[in-house]
Design a protein around this motif. Structure first.
Motif, mmCIF file in Angstrom:
data_model
loop_
_atom_site.group_PDB
_atom_site.id
_atom_site.type_symbol
_atom_site.label_atom_id
_atom_site.label_comp_id
_atom_site.label_asym_id
_atom_site.label_seq_id
_atom_site.Cartn_x
_atom_site.Cartn_y
_atom_site.Cartn_z
ATOM 1 N N GLY A 41 -21.536 56.591 41.701
ATOM 2 C CA GLY A 41 -22.073 57.103 40.446
ATOM 3 C C GLY A 41 -22.331 56.012 39.439
ATOM 4 N N ARG A 42 -23.120 56.362 38.429
ATOM 5 C CA ARG A 42 -23.613 55.348 37.490
ATOM 6 C C ARG A 42 -22.534 54.726 36.619
ATOM 7 N N ASP A 43 -21.499 55.495 36.298
ATOM 8 C CA ASP A 43 -20.506 55.014 35.337
ATOM 9 C C ASP A 43 -19.118 54.994 35.965
ATOM 10 N N ARG A 80 -36.805 57.614 36.156
ATOM 11 C CA ARG A 80 -35.544 58.266 35.788
ATOM 12 C C ARG A 80 -34.477 57.211 35.539
ATOM 13 N N ARG A 87 -20.716 64.952 30.084
ATOM 14 C CA ARG A 87 -20.109 63.736 30.639
ATOM 15 C C ARG A 87 -18.578 63.801 30.548
ATOM 16 N N ALA A 135 -27.371 65.201 32.007
ATOM 17 C CA ALA A 135 -26.337 64.172 32.168
ATOM 18 C C ALA A 135 -26.142 63.348 30.897
ATOM 19 N N THR A 163 -20.734 61.683 42.448
ATOM 20 C CA THR A 163 -20.729 62.174 41.061
ATOM 21 C C THR A 163 -22.105 62.679 40.631
ATOM 22 N N GLY A 164 -23.177 62.110 41.213
ATOM 23 C CA GLY A 164 -24.530 62.589 40.898
ATOM 24 C C GLY A 164 -24.686 64.055 41.282
ATOM 25 N N TYR A 171 -23.445 66.287 38.510
ATOM 26 C CA TYR A 171 -24.409 66.457 37.416
ATOM 27 C C TYR A 171 -25.561 67.356 37.849
ATOM 28 N N ARG A 172 -25.938 67.250 39.133
ATOM 29 C CA ARG A 172 -27.004 68.110 39.647
ATOM 30 C C ARG A 172 -26.556 69.577 39.679
ATOM 31 N N VAL A 210 -32.153 66.756 35.444
ATOM 32 C CA VAL A 210 -30.767 66.292 35.509
ATOM 33 C C VAL A 210 -30.462 65.174 34.511
ATOM 34 N N ASP A 261 -31.884 56.576 32.490
ATOM 35 C CA ASP A 261 -30.443 56.579 32.742
ATOM 36 C C ASP A 261 -29.812 55.214 32.490
ATOM 37 N N GLN A 282 -26.324 54.658 31.206
ATOM 38 C CA GLN A 282 -25.204 54.933 32.106
ATOM 39 C C GLN A 282 -25.131 53.907 33.236
HETATM 40 O O1 DC Z 1 -27.470 59.723 41.935
HETATM 41 P P1 DC Z 1 -28.267 60.982 41.660
HETATM 42 O O2 DC Z 1 -29.771 60.792 41.746
HETATM 43 O O3 DC Z 1 -27.809 62.162 42.451
HETATM 44 O O4 DC Z 1 -27.942 61.292 40.128
HETATM 45 C C1 DC Z 1 -28.482 62.416 39.496
HETATM 46 C C2 DC Z 1 -28.584 62.187 38.004
HETATM 47 O O5 DC Z 1 -27.310 62.181 37.392
HETATM 48 C C3 DC Z 1 -29.291 60.895 37.585
HETATM 49 O O6 DC Z 1 -30.233 61.225 36.563
HETATM 50 C C4 DC Z 1 -28.197 60.031 37.031
HETATM 51 C C5 DC Z 1 -27.126 61.005 36.611
HETATM 52 N N1 DC Z 1 -25.784 60.519 36.846
HETATM 53 C C6 DC Z 1 -25.045 60.091 35.770
HETATM 54 O O7 DC Z 1 -25.553 60.127 34.645
HETATM 55 N N2 DC Z 1 -23.767 59.653 35.948
HETATM 56 C C7 DC Z 1 -23.230 59.600 37.184
HETATM 57 N N3 DC Z 1 -21.974 59.170 37.347
HETATM 58 C C8 DC Z 1 -23.982 60.015 38.306
HETATM 59 C C9 DC Z 1 -25.260 60.461 38.105
#
Ligand code: DC
Length: 181
Positions: free
Chosen positions: A105-107, A141, A85, A79, A31-32, A35-36, A75, A145, A148
């Protein structure tokens, strides 16, 4: 079955999620990367974040700049945009509905797919995480974040400090098998 892998930067999410998906023969959802890709679209002038997220951002998933410092620096702000989102979560759910995945992914375990059969929270000591990312910027970062980045109440926490990738993957695979995956 859906296995979610969450955790802070440098805990080994991508490496572990990719290897686990391969071992299980499941799809891998990063999922990151989504967002990238939206961030690259914004940087390329496609439009503001809310517009880029509902437009043609998918080709940017294959862009060599996806993990560049330029994207790293922008990013987090992209994000944080609610429309971004919403659009990403909708796209992620459509992918997960299609079959078994390891999703990173974060969420992902708490918001995107709370019904996941297994939720893993990967962690590691801050020093180890900084080393793996090769930079302190990733940790900063993380702080931005943090909203999330929450440990789902039903997640299994795996501390990867001092473990090899193979050891982490084997531990998670055992959990997957226990749950019938
Ligand atoms: O995991 P990553 O470094 O590729 O994530 C890139 C950015 O996206 C990081 O700033 C967190 C954000 N992100 C997010 O907000 N929600 C997610 N599900 C995945 C990544």
């Amino acid at each position: 079955m859906v296995v979610t892998i969450d955790g802070p930067a440098g805990a080994g999410k991508s490496t572990v999620a990719r290897a686990l998906a391969e071992r299980l023969g499941y799809g891998y959802l990063d999922t990151g990367a989504m967002y990238r890709a939206v961030t690259l679209a914004v940087l390329d002038g496609v439009g503001p974040p809310a517009e880029a997220a509902t437009g043609d951002w998918e080709p940017y998933l294959d862009d060599p700049r996806l993990r560049s410092p330029e994207v790293d620096g922008a990013v987090s702000d992209v994000a944080h945009v609610p429309e971004v989102r919403r659009a990403m979560r909708r796209a992620q759910r459509a992918i997960l509905e299609a079959g078994s995945h390891v999703a990173e992914g974060r969420d992902i375990g708490e918001v995107v797919w709370p019904q996941a059969e297994l939720k893993v929270w990967l962690d590691a000591d801050p020093g180890v995480r900084a080393e793996r990312r090769g930079t302190r910027a990733a940790l900063e970062r993380d702080a931005r974040d943090a909203v999330q980045t929450r440990v789902p109440g039903d997640a299994v926490v795996v501390d990867t400090t001092g473990l090899t990738v193979d050891e982490v993957v084997a531990a998670i695979e055992a959990l997957v098998r226990e749950r019938g995956g």
